[in-house]
Design an enzyme around this catalytic site. Structure first.
Site, PDB file in Angstrom:
ATOM      1  CG  ASP A 159      -0.245 -29.404  -5.324  1.00 12.95           C
ATOM      2  OD1 ASP A 159       0.517 -29.136  -6.269  1.00 12.95           O
ATOM      3  OD2 ASP A 159      -0.545 -28.599  -4.440  1.00 12.95           O
ATOM      4  CE1 TYR A 203      -6.747 -24.135  -6.863  1.00 11.77           C
ATOM      5  CE2 TYR A 203      -7.294 -21.804  -7.034  1.00 11.77           C
ATOM      6  CZ  TYR A 203      -6.576 -22.903  -7.455  1.00 11.77           C
ATOM      7  OH  TYR A 203      -5.690 -22.777  -8.488  1.00 11.77           O
TER       8      TYR A 203
END
Length: 141
Positions: A30, A89
């Site tokens: 993103d 992540y």
């Protein structure tokens, strides 16, 4: 309509190969998210000695905050999006009243007291293997 890592890489490849190519990443990030160890591939006709393609890309990527760590010849059936074996992540929170300096844009600053025990308990629900199929591209295998 903002600058992208993919766009910068494609421009760099064009500069050193003279070829319009499509760079395919192993996944998407993103806006504002930093990727470490991202894998990507592109198909080029020109042959480079070991290290020269990587160095050429890095020279043409300046002043962008992008660095190519390695560039290798891979088998014809390699596809960065489908050959990825895992993803990791890391989300960082700093619990400080002071403004961020070196970590601006990479860490979420929370100036008020946090309940670390409650956060740890809630995070346990995120551990393990999960099916994120609904978040994938429809063409992803």
């Amino acid at each position: 309509n903002a600058p992208t890592v993919q766009g910068a890489l494609e421009t760099a490849v064009k500069a050193i190969c003279g070829e319009d190519v499509r760079v395919h990443g192993a996944g998407r990030t993103d806006a504002g998210v930093h990727a470490r160890g991202q894998v990507a591939h592109c198909d080029i006709a020109k042959h480079f000695p070991p290290g020269r393609f990587r160095d050429g890309l890095n020279a043409h990527l300046r002043p962008n905050p992008i660095g190519v760590l390695a560039a290798d010849i891979v088998p014809d059936d390699f596809e960065a999006r489908f050959s990825a074996t895992k993803r990791h992540y890391l989300y960082r929170i700093t619990n400080t009243r002071a403004n961020l300096a070196l970590d601006i844009g990479r860490v979420w600053r929370v100036p008020r007291a946090l309940d670390a025990d409650a956060m740890h308990k809630a995070a346990q629900r995120l551990l393990g293997k999960h099916d994120f199929t609904t978040f994938r591209d429809t063409e992803c295998h």
